[in-house]
Design an enzyme around this catalytic site. Sequence first.
Site, short mmCIF file in Angstrom:
data_model
loop_
_atom_site.label_atom_id
_atom_site.label_comp_id
_atom_site.label_asym_id
_atom_site.label_seq_id
_atom_site.Cartn_x
_atom_site.Cartn_y
_atom_site.Cartn_z
N TYR A 1 0.70 -1.28 -0.06
CA TYR A 1 0.09 -0.07 0.09
C TYR A 1 0.90 1.16 -0.05
CZ TYR A 1 -5.03 -0.06 0.16
OH TYR A 1 -6.36 -0.28 -0.12
N GLU B 1 -0.40 4.77 -0.51
CA GLU B 1 -1.28 6.03 -0.96
C GLU B 1 -0.38 7.38 -0.78
OE1 GLU B 1 -4.69 5.98 1.59
OE2 GLU B 1 -5.84 4.63 0.52
N ASP C 1 -5.01 13.83 -25.25
CA ASP C 1 -5.14 12.26 -25.11
C ASP C 1 -4.24 11.59 -26.07
OD1 ASP C 1 -5.53 9.85 -24.61
OD2 ASP C 1 -7.66 10.02 -23.97
N THR D 1 -2.49 5.94 -22.25
CA THR D 1 -2.41 4.52 -21.59
C THR D 1 -1.15 4.56 -21.87
OG1 THR D 1 -3.28 3.89 -23.52
CG2 THR D 1 -5.02 4.06 -21.99
N LYS E 1 -0.80 0.49 -24.94
CA LYS E 1 -1.11 0.47 -26.56
C LYS E 1 0.23 0.61 -27.31
CE LYS E 1 -5.90 2.24 -25.97
NZ LYS E 1 -6.06 3.21 -24.98
N ARG F 1 -1.23 -2.63 -18.71
CA ARG F 1 -2.41 -1.96 -18.60
C ARG F 1 -2.33 -0.69 -17.69
NH1 ARG F 1 -5.09 -4.32 -22.09
NH2 ARG F 1 -6.73 -2.93 -22.09
N1 DSN Z 1 -9.52 3.66 -26.34
C1 DSN Z 1 -10.10 2.30 -26.57
C2 DSN Z 1 -9.62 1.39 -27.71
O1 DSN Z 1 -9.10 2.34 -28.43
O2 DSN Z 1 -9.74 0.38 -28.08
C3 DSN Z 1 -10.14 1.52 -25.46
O3 DSN Z 1 -10.67 2.47 -24.22
#
Ligand code: DSN
Length: 413
Positions: free
Chosen positions: A53, A55, A198, A224, A227, A233
């Site tokens: 933990y 925080e 984003d 993210t 990807k 993830r």
């Molecule tokens: N951004 C979505 C995708 O591209 O599959 C998932 O949140």
Amino acid sequence: MNIEHIKKVDPMVAEQIELELKRQQETIELIASENITSLAVMEAAGSVLTNKYAEGKPHKRFYNGCEHVDVIEELAQKRACELFHMDHANVQPHSGAQANMAVFVYALKIGDTILGMDLSNGGHLSHGSPVNFSGLYFNVKSYGVDENGNIDYENVRQLALEHKPKLIICGASNYSKVIDFKKFKEIADEVGALLLADIAHIAGLVVAGIHPSPAPYADFVTTTTHKSLRGPRGGIIMCKEEHAAGIDKAVFPGIQGGPLEHIVAAKAVALKEAGEPEFKTYAEQIVKNAKALAQGLLDNGMDIVGGMTENHLMTLDLRKTGKTGKDMANVLERVGITANKNTVPNDPQSPFVTSGIRLGTPAVTTRGFKEEDLRVVAEIIADAIKNSDNDAELAKIREKSLALCKKYPLYEG
Ligand code: DSN
């Protein structure tokens, strides 16, 4: 891949993990938002850090015993700032949607106006979809793409001038062209809005210098890590120094409790990998492969939204075939290709049916596929769609995709 302990404790889960590994080994992964992590990233994600933990922030935690996770989290922050040329990074968001939510919590009050890309035109749920927190609690205005799949920047400007949003969001989940972050910044400045970029989909391309960076222009950059960046993830928020304390507070205690330090460590490892020269070669190959796939599909008589792609993905437009994205994504699965149905601009079908299929090359590029392989993948896709009702033909096509998978073994040895 060793899962001996799971086999002993929980054979039912172990069996499904083994089947999932086999599925990944024997199918061609074209979901544009998926990738294949290194074993180093996976080891970090499966490490003892899952027990801890933590925080708070490094050196300002609410728990003792954080001296090692502090070092790891600071490494991840530093690597993110260096790679993306941003002042500050918070590496705790559990996902991209939560990274975006933290920016909203910091920058907006409930009911404020935001301007983002419409989901059915390639945006993301968290950019203002009515079924998401971003659409439920804020006044959403949306821009889309034209018939050629391009953002109409003059239309974005007109919408901004008319509605005076407090936050403009650029970046997409399904957009095959280069995003002009400078133009978005000019529009944001004209109406006094903050700018959120984003870059979840294109982060790997941005790091490698293949897609222009939003760093000189955006107040906030979210991504993210799983990807094109090829990590675990999770999510990251980066921002200008003036927003750093507010963003950190919005993440914790604003929307999250304890950070997932095993995932933070995996992010650190992935960011280290993304800083190596090999990663640039990898990212360049993603785009070469996407162009080869697009050209192959066009040569086989298929339509692609906006024609040739400029990044890692494209949307196959099935309208002239009279077939739907939903049915054809299932047909592709039968021949060993995983992809997802997706709307095309002005889609006559519902989002559950769609007239398109989104295709991306980050995962197959990690696997080792090159341009000549993507040309074979294009033939497989075109043949499967033409023969969608012919079981015998589909079985033959499946053999072709299996041969490609065998050419590039995955997590073996
Ligand atoms: N951004 C979505 C995708 O591209 O599959 C998932 O949140």
